[in-house]
Design a protein around this motif. Structure first.
Motif, PDB file in Angstrom:
ATOM      1  N   SER A  90       0.855  -1.184   0.000  1.00  0.00           N
ATOM      2  CA  SER A  90       0.000   0.000   0.000  1.00  0.00           C
ATOM      3  C   SER A  90       0.890   1.231   0.000  1.00  0.00           C
ATOM      4  CB  SER A  90      -0.923   0.020   1.227  1.00  0.00           C
ATOM      5  OG  SER A  90      -0.254   0.533   2.367  1.00  0.00           O
ATOM      6  N   PRO A  91       0.333   2.398  -0.367  1.00  0.00           N
ATOM      7  CA  PRO A  91       1.158   3.607  -0.478  1.00  0.00           C
ATOM      8  C   PRO A  91       1.811   4.054   0.816  1.00  0.00           C
ATOM      9  CG  PRO A  91      -0.926   3.905  -1.639  1.00  0.00           C
ATOM     10  CD  PRO A  91      -1.042   2.624  -0.858  1.00  0.00           C
ATOM     11  N   GLY A 120      -3.442   9.347  -5.046  1.00  0.00           N
ATOM     12  CA  GLY A 120      -4.572   9.936  -4.342  1.00  0.00           C
ATOM     13  C   GLY A 120      -5.803   9.051  -4.284  1.00  0.00           C
ATOM     14  N   LEU A 121      -6.080   8.516  -3.100  1.00  0.00           N
ATOM     15  CA  LEU A 121      -7.296   7.750  -2.869  1.00  0.00           C
ATOM     16  C   LEU A 121      -8.352   8.572  -2.130  1.00  0.00           C
ATOM     17  CD1 LEU A 121      -5.668   4.381  -1.687  1.00  0.00           C
ATOM     18  CD2 LEU A 121      -6.277   5.074  -4.018  1.00  0.00           C
ATOM     19  N   PHE A 122      -7.978   9.748  -1.654  1.00  0.00           N
ATOM     20  CA  PHE A 122      -8.868  10.547  -0.803  1.00  0.00           C
ATOM     21  C   PHE A 122     -10.174  10.944  -1.464  1.00  0.00           C
ATOM     22  CE2 PHE A 122      -5.854  13.437  -2.804  1.00  0.00           C
ATOM     23  CZ  PHE A 122      -6.664  14.447  -3.294  1.00  0.00           C
ATOM     24  N   PRO A 123     -10.292  11.080  -2.810  1.00  0.00           N
ATOM     25  CA  PRO A 123     -11.603  11.415  -3.375  1.00  0.00           C
ATOM     26  C   PRO A 123     -12.684  10.380  -3.061  1.00  0.00           C
ATOM     27  CG  PRO A 123      -9.897  11.885  -4.974  1.00  0.00           C
ATOM     28  CD  PRO A 123      -9.238  11.134  -3.851  1.00  0.00           C
ATOM     29  N   MET A 124     -12.287   9.153  -2.741  1.00  0.00           N
ATOM     30  CA  MET A 124     -13.288   8.128  -2.414  1.00  0.00           C
ATOM     31  C   MET A 124     -13.988   8.419  -1.090  1.00  0.00           C
ATOM     32  SD  MET A 124     -11.770   4.476  -3.794  1.00  0.00           S
ATOM     33  CE  MET A 124     -10.117   4.585  -3.114  1.00  0.00           C
ATOM     34  N   GLU A 138      -9.276   7.199   7.727  1.00  0.00           N
ATOM     35  CA  GLU A 138      -7.933   7.710   8.037  1.00  0.00           C
ATOM     36  C   GLU A 138      -6.950   7.335   6.933  1.00  0.00           C
ATOM     37  OE1 GLU A 138      -6.987   6.086  11.832  1.00  0.00           O
ATOM     38  OE2 GLU A 138      -8.566   7.181  12.903  1.00  0.00           O
ATOM     39  N   TYR A 139      -7.041   6.125   6.461  1.00  0.00           N
ATOM     40  CA  TYR A 139      -6.157   5.625   5.403  1.00  0.00           C
ATOM     41  C   TYR A 139      -6.366   6.412   4.116  1.00  0.00           C
ATOM     42  CZ  TYR A 139      -4.500   2.055   2.004  1.00  0.00           C
ATOM     43  OH  TYR A 139      -3.875   1.380   0.993  1.00  0.00           O
ATOM     44  N   LEU A 140      -7.621   6.623   3.747  1.00  0.00           N
ATOM     45  CA  LEU A 140      -7.912   7.358   2.515  1.00  0.00           C
ATOM     46  C   LEU A 140      -7.461   8.811   2.625  1.00  0.00           C
ATOM     47  CD1 LEU A 140     -11.479   5.935   1.810  1.00  0.00           C
ATOM     48  CD2 LEU A 140      -9.336   5.244   0.714  1.00  0.00           C
ATOM     49  N   GLU A 141      -7.735   9.434   3.756  1.00  0.00           N
ATOM     50  CA  GLU A 141      -7.354  10.839   3.948  1.00  0.00           C
ATOM     51  C   GLU A 141      -5.841  11.006   3.917  1.00  0.00           C
ATOM     52  OE1 GLU A 141      -7.180  14.792   4.377  1.00  0.00           O
ATOM     53  OE2 GLU A 141      -9.012  13.635   3.967  1.00  0.00           O
ATOM     54  N   LYS A 142      -5.121  10.042   4.438  1.00  0.00           N
ATOM     55  CA  LYS A 142      -3.662  10.147   4.493  1.00  0.00           C
ATOM     56  C   LYS A 142      -3.048  10.269   3.107  1.00  0.00           C
ATOM     57  CE  LYS A 142       0.312   8.108   6.864  1.00  0.00           C
ATOM     58  NZ  LYS A 142       0.779   7.016   7.752  1.00  0.00           N
ATOM     59  N   ARG A 144      -3.854  12.129   0.806  1.00  0.00           N
ATOM     60  CA  ARG A 144      -3.836  13.523   0.349  1.00  0.00           C
ATOM     61  C   ARG A 144      -2.436  14.122   0.496  1.00  0.00           C
ATOM     62  NH1 ARG A 144      -8.409  16.798   0.040  1.00  0.00           N
ATOM     63  NH2 ARG A 144      -9.505  15.323   1.389  1.00  0.00           N
ATOM     64  N   ASP A 145      -1.647  13.557   1.428  1.00  0.00           N
ATOM     65  CA  ASP A 145      -0.336  14.136   1.728  1.00  0.00           C
ATOM     66  C   ASP A 145       0.707  13.035   1.873  1.00  0.00           C
ATOM     67  OD1 ASP A 145       1.495  16.199   2.322  1.00  0.00           O
ATOM     68  OD2 ASP A 145       1.195  15.937   4.476  1.00  0.00           O
ATOM     69  N   VAL A 146       0.697  12.089   0.943  1.00  0.00           N
ATOM     70  CA  VAL A 146       1.694  11.027   0.960  1.00  0.00           C
ATOM     71  C   VAL A 146       2.236  10.830  -0.447  1.00  0.00           C
ATOM     72  CG1 VAL A 146       0.078   9.099   0.534  1.00  0.00           C
ATOM     73  CG2 VAL A 146       2.207   8.679   1.764  1.00  0.00           C
ATOM     74  N   VAL A 147       3.516  10.596  -0.551  1.00  0.00           N
ATOM     75  CA  VAL A 147       4.130  10.205  -1.812  1.00  0.00           C
ATOM     76  C   VAL A 147       4.387   8.703  -1.743  1.00  0.00           C
ATOM     77  CG1 VAL A 147       6.151  10.412  -3.299  1.00  0.00           C
ATOM     78  CG2 VAL A 147       5.204  12.448  -2.183  1.00  0.00           C
ATOM     79  N   PHE A 148       3.842   7.970  -2.707  1.00  0.00           N
ATOM     80  CA  PHE A 148       4.099   6.534  -2.796  1.00  0.00           C
ATOM     81  C   PHE A 148       5.530   6.380  -3.279  1.00  0.00           C
ATOM     82  CE2 PHE A 148       1.972   2.319  -4.314  1.00  0.00           C
ATOM     83  CZ  PHE A 148       2.854   1.605  -3.536  1.00  0.00           C
TER      84      PHE A 148
END
Length: 311
Positions: A90-91, A120-124, A138-142, A144-148
């Motif tokens: 996962s990212p 970016g998964l946060f739009p879900m 929390e996982y989806l929101e994270k 928004r500010d993570v680089v895979f």
């Protein structure tokens, strides 16, 4: 004499680390569910099964080899399909954690992301009112500010760690820059053909889903790799079937599965991975194409064989 029909590899990505349990009751979470759906997908025509693991209690992604060990032997005993283990995870995971299943089980194929990216998964978050588990929003929101992270050092680490395993890679390329990264490793002799190039369309942070995006990725790969690669394509979400249909018509192989999309048509949730495999199989056969068997996929990708894995 007519030419024999081209064989098309269907890969099925069974559960992944993108979707969360609240998004679909059909997303496999437990080892039994993952095994059952993987076996069903193989019976439907998938030659390759791309596998992630999850914590059975709440569906969180995990790269703990013990979680993979709960379903790998059962799938291997039930089908001849090629088993492809993720090194993506996962990212939010670090590369050392992500690599553990491939190191432990020495699979025929492992996935390998070919570059760092916003993922970016946060739009879900806006598509679901309620979540079963606190970790899901929390996982989806994270994201928004993570680089895979998939740096050159990370990629080298994975390639060098698996160099003696006989494991080949599904090179996941989310943009044209990732194709150039792969060409760099080919030039250095750290990878060799035939390259299994999986072009990914529709992830926020990667290339889009326009037909010109698909054509551009194909043209770039042709120019960089010539006849040294096998091209496969996946489309995220509602773009899954349109993208795979277009790619198949362009000479590509295809990937489906609940990792990539939870749908089996507009407004119709996929009830299983096998349903998506059957759907894309209908498309392929409607185009006059033949679905590759696991043995044919192994030959196309120069794999070591299912008798040389560590499970």
């Amino acid at each position: 004499m007519a030419k024999p029909s081209r064989k098309v590899i269907i890969t099925c990505a069974v559960t992944g680390g993108i979707h969360t349990p609240s998004m679909s009751p059909h997303l496999p979470v437990t080892a039994d569910q993952i095994a059952e759906q993987a076996i069903g997908a193989a019976e439907a025509g998938a030659a390759i099964l791309h596998l992630h693991a999850r914590h059975p209690e709440d569906g969180r992604p995990t790269q703990d080899p013990e979680a993979f060990a709960r379903f790998l032997p059962r799938i291997k005993q039930s089908t001849d399909a090629v088993l492809n283990l993720t090194t993506g995870g996962s990212p939010v995971m670090q590369v050392e954690e992500r690599l553990q299943p491939a190191l432990t089980f020495r699979p025929e194929v492992a996935s390998l992301n070919m570059g760092s990216m916003n993922f970016g998964l946060f739009p879900m978050l806006g598509r679901y009112e309620n979540f079963q588990h606190a970790w899901e929003p929390e996982y989806l929101e994270k994201t928004r500010d993570v680089v895979f992270r998939n740096t050159f050092k990370d990629i080298e680490y994975i390639l060098e760690s698996c160099a003696d395993n006989g494991t080949r890679f599904e090179f996941e390329c989310y943009d044209t820059s990732h194709l150039y990264n792969l060409a760099h490793f080919l030039d250095r002799g750290l990878v060799s053909g035939p390259l299994f190039v999986q072009s990914v369309f529709g992830i926020l942070g990667g290339i889009g889903t326009h037909a010109e995006d698909v054509a551009h990725m194909r043209r770039t790969a042709d120019r960089l790799f010539g006849d040294e690669y096998v091209w496969s394509v996946l489309g995220a979400g509602r773009h899954q079937m349109p993208i795979t249909t277009l790619a198949a018509a362009m000479g590509g192989n295809v990937r489906v599965g609940l990792e990539d999309s939870l749908w089996d048509g507009p407004g119709r949730p996929a009830e299983s991975n096998a349903a998506q495999v059957l759907r894309v199989r209908q498309v392929l056969e409607g185009l006059g194409l033949e679905v590759a068997t696991p043995a044919q996929a192994r030959a196309m990708l120069a794999l070591k064989g299912g008798d040389q894995v560590n499970f």
